[in-house]
Design an enzyme around this catalytic site. Structure first.
Site, mmCIF file in Angstrom:
data_model
loop_
_atom_site.group_PDB
_atom_site.id
_atom_site.type_symbol
_atom_site.label_atom_id
_atom_site.label_comp_id
_atom_site.label_asym_id
_atom_site.label_seq_id
_atom_site.Cartn_x
_atom_site.Cartn_y
_atom_site.Cartn_z
ATOM 1 N N GLY A 13 42.875 30.879 37.929
ATOM 2 C CA GLY A 13 42.724 31.579 36.659
ATOM 3 C C GLY A 13 43.704 32.718 36.524
ATOM 4 N N GLY A 15 44.192 36.352 34.084
ATOM 5 C CA GLY A 15 43.623 37.241 33.080
ATOM 6 C C GLY A 15 44.500 38.447 32.858
ATOM 7 N N GLY A 18 45.271 40.234 36.285
ATOM 8 C CA GLY A 18 45.881 39.603 37.442
ATOM 9 C C GLY A 18 45.616 38.115 37.530
ATOM 10 C CE LYS A 35 39.732 38.708 40.415
ATOM 11 N NZ LYS A 35 38.612 39.254 39.585
ATOM 12 C CG ASP A 124 31.860 40.968 30.678
ATOM 13 O OD1 ASP A 124 31.235 40.712 29.626
ATOM 14 O OD2 ASP A 124 32.988 40.503 30.924
#
Length: 406
Positions: A13, A15, A18, A35, A124
């Site tokens: 992924g 974003g 990062g 990450k 979130d």
């Protein structure tokens, strides 16, 4: 290779903050998630991710920090590898069964409780921030701690205190799942994570009335106008009525009754003759052959023996008793739990001592957050008035346009 240790298998992924990669340790074959965050980036969120993962050290069933480091251009952390997230699972499977939904509710609730017990709120909570473990499809992790905030810490006596709430804060979260307090720009506490959790789980069975709306004020108006009984009107969603009514009584400082919520869901599980050990709907259906192929290619190219997860053969009865025992223990009050109530508010004077407590009590404090409640009510009324005023103005404009056409 990253630091002569981690080989990238594939991208998981990308974003605003990062990249996330599926990596493999060339020295021992362990697979993990890495990450990375650029050092030139203005907003640095990797530090918060690291703080949360360090807090999870040794917590059974929580995502773990494996390694961390820096290169010339970026910083990185290596953590437990996750499988498919709940958004992907629900998109792939469609409607999930009641048994899976109820047990998913317990597992995701446990994720948030574990986060709260180390002093953080997520801010979130939504389906794509929960995922099954890559090693076991029966374990669910919460992840992505970029918006996480510390709400509680320990003093020099190793006693918990709760940080003073700010009078007004920036919006943090996702419009679809956030609580009314988030709309009103109030400080988020544990209960706000749980409101988002409840909306998320209920949506798996009943559509949220505001799901199709995009404007914040319109979403707020619909949330305020929708009674809990209407939101949870069908089937197993009705078990969330007493749970949400419990949330309505809680303020920023208060501790949610996690054990009561767990017991409420467990009663419905027993009523439906569901076993904790029953297969989840997604078991055996999430295999990704392309990912396995990429892992094999990297291992062959680098001469690495891929680490195999050890699987112990267990009977269904032993799995049931083991998993049930783990969950009962996880939701039982403990002396190390973060307490609740205004009396645990952070003291303004550094020399002031934090009062001791029966921190394990899982009940809501008998001393309510009166200040927070008044502030919520006042802000809520203001927002409602603003929303209604805008509706009136909008209708007036529409009438004026119709007159002009005539």
């Amino acid at each position: 290779l990253i630091r002569d240790t981690w080989a990238v298998v594939r991208s998981l992924g990308k974003g605003a903050y990062g990249h996330v990669y599926h990596v493999i340790n060339v020295k021992n074959g362990i697979q993990a998630a890495l990450k990375a965050e650029s050092k030139s980036q203005a907003d640095r969120v990797l530090k918060m991710e690291k703080n949360v993962l360090q807090g999870f050290k040794g917590v059974n069933g929580a995502i773990q920090l494996i390694s961390m480091g820096t290169t010339d251009s970026f910083s990185y952390i290596v953590m437990t590898l996750c499988g498919a997230d709940l958004t992907k699972i629900c998109t792939t499977l469609g409607r999930i069964t009641d048994g899976t939904l109820l047990r998913l509710a317990i597992r995701t609730l446990l994720c948030l409780k574990q986060l709260h017990e180390i002093g953080f709120v997520h801010r979130d909570v939504k389906p794509c921030n929960f995922a099954v473990s890559a090693a076991s499809s029966r374990i669910i992790y919460v992840f992505d701690f970029g918006m996480t905030r510390r709400y509680a810490a320990k003093n020099e006596k190793n006693e918990w205190f709760i940080k003073r709430k700010r009078s007004r804060v920036s919006f943090r979260g996702t419009l679809r799942y956030c609580s009314l307090a988030v709309h009103q720009r109030l400080e988020q506490g544990r209960v706000d994570d749980l409101w988002s959790w409840a909306f998320m789980v209920v949506e798996l069975r009943d559509p949220l009335p505001w799901a199709h709306l995009m404007h914040p004020e319109t979403v707020l108006a619909v949330k305020e106008e929708t009674p809990i009984e209407k939101l949870c009107s069908t089937g197993i969603s009705q078990i969330f009525i007493p749970i949400m009514k419990h949330f309505q009584k809680l303020g920023y400082y208060d501790r949610p009754d996690y054990q009561m919520i767990f017991n409420t869901i467990m009663e419905e599980i027993k009523r439906k003759n569901v076993k904790i050990s029953d297969p989840y709907d997604w078991e055996g259906k999430l295999f990704d052959p392309s990912a396995e192929k990429k892992v094999a290619e990297v291992c062959d190219r680098l001469g690495v023996k891929c680490h195999e997860n050890v699987k112990t053969a267990r009977t269904e009865d032993s799995l049931e008793s083991t998993e049930m025992g783990f969950l009962r223990e996880a939701f039982s009050p403990k002396p190390t739990d973060v307490p609740g109530g205004e009396k645990y508010e952070e003291k303004r004077k550094k020399s002031a001592s934090i009062p001791g407590s029966h921190a394990g009590a899982d009940n809501v404090s008998s001393k309510p957050d009166s200040t927070g409640s008044k502030q919520k009510d006042h802000s809520g009324r203001m927002e409602s008035c603003k929303t209604k005023s805008r509706k009136v103005r909008q209708k007036s404009k529409e009438k004026e346009k119709e007159k002009e056409k005539d």
